[in-house]
Design an enzyme around this catalytic site. Sequence first.
Site, mmCIF file in Angstrom:
data_model
loop_
_atom_site.group_PDB
_atom_site.id
_atom_site.type_symbol
_atom_site.label_atom_id
_atom_site.label_comp_id
_atom_site.label_asym_id
_atom_site.label_seq_id
_atom_site.Cartn_x
_atom_site.Cartn_y
_atom_site.Cartn_z
ATOM 1 N N CYS A 102 6.900 6.369 8.239
ATOM 2 C CA CYS A 102 8.843 5.911 8.033
ATOM 3 C C CYS A 102 9.572 6.832 9.111
ATOM 4 O O CYS A 102 10.062 6.818 9.603
ATOM 5 C CB CYS A 102 9.446 5.334 7.374
ATOM 6 S SG CYS A 102 9.385 5.603 5.429
ATOM 7 N N GLU A 129 10.157 2.243 17.371
ATOM 8 C CA GLU A 129 9.217 2.824 16.979
ATOM 9 C C GLU A 129 7.869 2.962 16.947
ATOM 10 O O GLU A 129 7.048 1.611 17.302
ATOM 11 C CB GLU A 129 9.090 2.424 14.842
ATOM 12 C CG GLU A 129 8.551 2.641 13.810
ATOM 13 C CD GLU A 129 9.279 2.136 12.600
ATOM 14 O OE1 GLU A 129 9.580 1.178 12.459
ATOM 15 O OE2 GLU A 129 8.954 3.328 11.705
ATOM 16 N N LYS A 148 5.053 -7.875 -3.956
ATOM 17 C CA LYS A 148 3.926 -8.243 -3.188
ATOM 18 C C LYS A 148 3.053 -7.421 -2.328
ATOM 19 O O LYS A 148 3.747 -6.692 -1.874
ATOM 20 C CB LYS A 148 4.295 -9.846 -2.312
ATOM 21 C CG LYS A 148 4.163 -10.580 -1.578
ATOM 22 C CD LYS A 148 2.731 -9.981 -0.332
ATOM 23 C CE LYS A 148 3.111 -9.716 0.911
ATOM 24 N NZ LYS A 148 2.783 -9.374 1.718
ATOM 25 N N GLU A 203 13.938 -0.408 2.310
ATOM 26 C CA GLU A 203 13.865 0.990 2.923
ATOM 27 C C GLU A 203 13.116 0.704 4.218
ATOM 28 O O GLU A 203 11.916 -0.011 4.137
ATOM 29 C CB GLU A 203 12.988 1.390 2.084
ATOM 30 C CG GLU A 203 13.946 2.364 0.985
ATOM 31 C CD GLU A 203 12.613 3.432 -0.166
ATOM 32 O OE1 GLU A 203 11.953 2.907 -0.588
ATOM 33 O OE2 GLU A 203 13.701 3.973 -0.742
HETATM 34 P P1 NAD Z 1 5.974 -5.369 7.551
HETATM 35 O O1 NAD Z 1 7.546 -5.408 7.426
HETATM 36 O O2 NAD Z 1 5.582 -6.266 9.069
HETATM 37 O O3 NAD Z 1 5.394 -5.196 6.002
HETATM 38 C C1 NAD Z 1 6.358 -5.105 5.371
HETATM 39 C C2 NAD Z 1 5.508 -5.925 4.158
HETATM 40 O O4 NAD Z 1 6.228 -7.136 4.499
HETATM 41 C C3 NAD Z 1 4.378 -6.344 4.117
HETATM 42 O O5 NAD Z 1 3.956 -6.646 2.523
HETATM 43 C C4 NAD Z 1 4.412 -8.230 4.817
HETATM 44 O O6 NAD Z 1 3.599 -8.912 4.201
HETATM 45 C C5 NAD Z 1 5.800 -8.477 4.404
HETATM 46 N N1 NAD Z 1 6.474 -9.580 4.982
HETATM 47 C C6 NAD Z 1 5.806 -9.439 6.042
HETATM 48 N N2 NAD Z 1 6.857 -10.368 6.835
HETATM 49 C C7 NAD Z 1 7.330 -10.874 5.791
HETATM 50 C C8 NAD Z 1 8.942 -12.633 5.540
HETATM 51 N N3 NAD Z 1 9.054 -13.028 6.363
HETATM 52 N N4 NAD Z 1 9.159 -11.950 4.356
HETATM 53 C C9 NAD Z 1 8.591 -11.018 3.415
HETATM 54 N N5 NAD Z 1 7.622 -10.376 3.757
HETATM 55 C C10 NAD Z 1 7.177 -9.800 4.409
HETATM 56 O O7 NAD Z 1 5.977 -4.031 8.021
HETATM 57 P P2 NAD Z 1 4.547 -3.235 7.847
HETATM 58 O O8 NAD Z 1 4.091 -3.076 9.129
HETATM 59 O O9 NAD Z 1 3.831 -2.921 6.817
HETATM 60 O O10 NAD Z 1 4.612 -1.275 7.644
HETATM 61 C C11 NAD Z 1 5.839 -0.802 8.894
HETATM 62 C C12 NAD Z 1 7.174 -0.154 8.530
HETATM 63 O O11 NAD Z 1 7.442 -0.209 7.498
HETATM 64 C C13 NAD Z 1 7.431 0.536 9.556
HETATM 65 O O12 NAD Z 1 8.128 -0.431 10.149
HETATM 66 C C14 NAD Z 1 7.949 1.856 8.621
HETATM 67 O O13 NAD Z 1 9.246 2.142 9.575
HETATM 68 C C15 NAD Z 1 8.693 0.807 7.492
HETATM 69 N N6 NAD Z 1 8.045 1.600 6.320
HETATM 70 C C16 NAD Z 1 9.586 2.081 5.194
HETATM 71 C C17 NAD Z 1 9.677 2.997 5.013
HETATM 72 C C18 NAD Z 1 10.810 3.412 4.245
HETATM 73 O O14 NAD Z 1 10.789 4.105 2.915
HETATM 74 N N7 NAD Z 1 12.109 3.380 4.548
HETATM 75 C C19 NAD Z 1 8.227 3.363 4.277
HETATM 76 C C20 NAD Z 1 7.364 3.163 4.818
HETATM 77 C C21 NAD Z 1 7.341 2.120 6.016
#
Ligand code: NAD
Length: 487
Positions: free
Chosen positions: A286, A388, A177, A251
Amino acid sequence: MTETDIREQMLIDGAWVDAADGRVIEIESPRDHAVIGQVPRGGEADVDKAVRAARAAQPAWRATPPRERGDAFRRIADALEPELERIARLSALENGNAIRTQTRGESAFVVDAFRYFSGLAAEAKGETQPRGDLILDYTRREPLGVVGAIVPWNAPLMLSALKIAPAITMGNTLVLKLAEDAPLAILAVVRKCQEHLPAGVLNVVTGYGTEAGEALSHHPGVDKLSFTGSTAVGKRVMEVASERVVPVSLELGGKSPQVVFPDADEDWVVDGTIAGVRFFRQGQSCTAGSRLFLHESIFDSFIDKLTERLSKLVVGDPLDEATDMGAIVNTKQFDKVCDYIADGESQAGARITIGGVPPKDGPLSGGNYVQPTVIANVANDWRVAQEEIFGPVVVAIPWKDEDDVIAMANETHYGLAGFVWSHDMGAALRTAHRLDAGWVQVNQGGGQVLGQSYGGFKQSGIGREFSLEGMLDSFTQRKQVSVNLAH
Ligand code: NAD
């Protein structure tokens, strides 16, 4: 279809399809708010079709010899190479990361990752245990089945490649997804993947998290969930997975410290900390080292150098070769970053040495542009030091005692990364060992490298996916086989 008028589809069972109900999501470029394309707004019915396709493709794919599975990714990598510049441009357009400093490197990473995991395909080895001549006791590494993977927008190419290649080479089939803000570049990659994979092995769904994401994590046909994104959503995915006792890899977010010792008030450290904050990706990483702990004896001098260096960064159109730092991915995230800056600015004693809330008019007001921002003299318990921000903002906090700075650095529920800067290797390594973080860098501020153990401590995540060991742990399960040879 031009670069700014893209009509993409989802990949389900080897076919390119629209959403079952025909709905779409428009993709807006953060560089100027222009709509550059659309993707299907996938929902429960689409996810269900994708999971069924992945289940149907499972038996034949897991029976395919591992070297053959790996070979598919070698061929995909070769086919992708001539496409990389186009993919880098698409990525810059849709998520605002600058092409020169970010998306070219990120698209090249995809090819690198595909080659790396292709070579590891036959390394899913088991073990034998000594039980005497009459017992054969051994383990096998078997695929988990259907993997449901969910990725964010900030480094969509890299993060998707790190799900697609290890999950599939290990004999799983996949439903991926994509993030609603940045699906286009990775769909261009997926189009190449599909030319070399049997139908149903890789399925890709676009849509919102609350619709397609929830449907995927709830689907009973998914055997493993691999999620990269925020800690809040990661908790939700884990909660849903617990209902079916499905394994999860998470992650998640971070608020990583950078500890600068008194002997490190030097230009190369300033450059290294800038890389560590991930200013070149607008801080949307992240692993951003967004809490800068500067020894009090060098605090002012270091801040002066940092401010001077940041003032030279060119913020602007992500497609312009002169640009160092592009745009924040969407308006919601842009507003959130601005709110944090305003909040930090309003605290008693805080000092903004560069940047700040962007002006509402002026040359960059047509897109989501935020100048690199330094908030100095911050206390460790302020929101800007604890939450964050995911923007080009670093907070600077003074310290004088080694034990105190380590305690402050660890005072967070996150534990993803850390950076230590010193010529004194004793002090640097003591600090590296005492930081509660899954990845600590000493005297460097670079990004992840394939083969490393990469992942979070505390609420920054569970599991590792970047390496051979990570791939084995995250995308295979062990089976013990015990054979009585006496009969
Ligand atoms: P997010 O958690 O809002 O969304 C991530 C993904 O999850 C998207 O595809 C989104 O559509 C989906 N999603 C949202 N709600 C959901 C739900 N209820 N059920 C299932 N899927 C759902 O994060 P974002 O704003 O897209 O990305 C930024 C975040 O990601 C930051 O917190 C960053 O630190 C983290 N991140 C972590 C890593 C790592 O390797 N640790 C890498 C990149 C980003």
